[in-house]
Scaffold this active site. Structure first.
Site: not given
Length: 245
Positions: A67, A103-104, A119, A127, A149, A152, A191, A217
């Site tokens: 990630y 998610v960008d 998403h 956390c 985190c 905490c 898609s 497409e």
């Protein structure tokens, strides 16, 4: 194609409520890989093998490393003409709402305000102990990519809906509330491989919305559309945008 483009432009011009559903295709135009399907490997791993709760439990450092890599790609990418046109469209429509699978963060960076990221967002972490959602900062880093985190000290995970996880029902309720009232739904760069966008489009169509797909497409959703415009979002969207309403 010109006749279809003109029809969509006129639909946009008279619509008082428009919902847009976007998928990976619009981000791909900004240089962000889809990370799924052919060529979707990172090192020797597929996205489907890393974006799961089980993968995170087994090796949180590996998942965070992936990630971190993806987040850097998203950070270096810029909104394209497709994103920018949707920002302009939001200013023209009394009730505009954008639903994205991506998610960008590019839609928000471009300037869209009424936007739901179903998403999640790759720039946010959650956390696992206190459930606080916060931007990912350098202060979260440890030596092995795992993040903790600042509130905490619990372990953080990407604020992403992984394979096998449920959607946030409050976000879905918001989306379906807008889809119920939509006169026009634009489906862009998806898609249809993920079932939720198809469920959303079906629901809107059953409520009387006019459906338009923009894709290079045909997709798994094309048959249910009223109009299919073939092409990239960054090229097609500017041609259907009215100059004023």
């Amino acid at each position: 194609m010109e006749k279809l483009t003109s029809t969509v432009r006129e639909r946009i011009k008279v619509a008082k409520s428009i919902v847009t559903i976007t998928g990976a295709g619009i981000s791909q135009e900004s240089g962000i890989p889809t990370f799924r399907g052919e060529g979707g490997y990172w090192k020797t791993y597929r996205a489907e093998d890393l974006a799961t709760p089980d993968a995170f439990r087994r090796n949180p450092s590996l998942v965070w490393e992936w990630y971190d890599y993806r987040r850097q790609i998203c950070k270096n990418a810029n909104p394209n003409e497709g994103h920018k046109t949707l920002v302009k469209l939001e200013t023209l429509v009394p009730n505009f709402f954008l639903i994205t699978q991506n998610v960008d963060n590019l839609h928000k960076r471009a300037g869209n305000l009424n936007c739901a990221e179903i998403h999640g967002n790759i720039f946010l972490a959650r956390c696992m102990d206190c459930h606080k959602i916060s931007p990912i900062e350098e202060s979260h880093e440890s030596g092995d990519h795992v993040k903790y985190c600042t509130h905490c000290k619990g372990m953080l995970r990407p604020h992403i809906v992984w394979f096998g996880e449920s959607y946030d029902t409050s976000i879905l309720d918001l989306c379906f509330g807008h889809l119920e009232k939509a006169e026009l739904v634009l489906v862009i760069g998806t898609s249809g491989a993920v079932s939720m966008p198809q469920t959303m489009a079906t629901m809107a169509k059953n409520q009387g919305a006019f459906l338009v797909e923009i894709n290079p497409e045909p997709s798994g959703m094309t048959e249910m559309m009223d109009i299919f415009l073939q092409g990239k979002a960054g090229e097609v969207l500017p041609t259907v945008l009215p100059q004023s309403k």
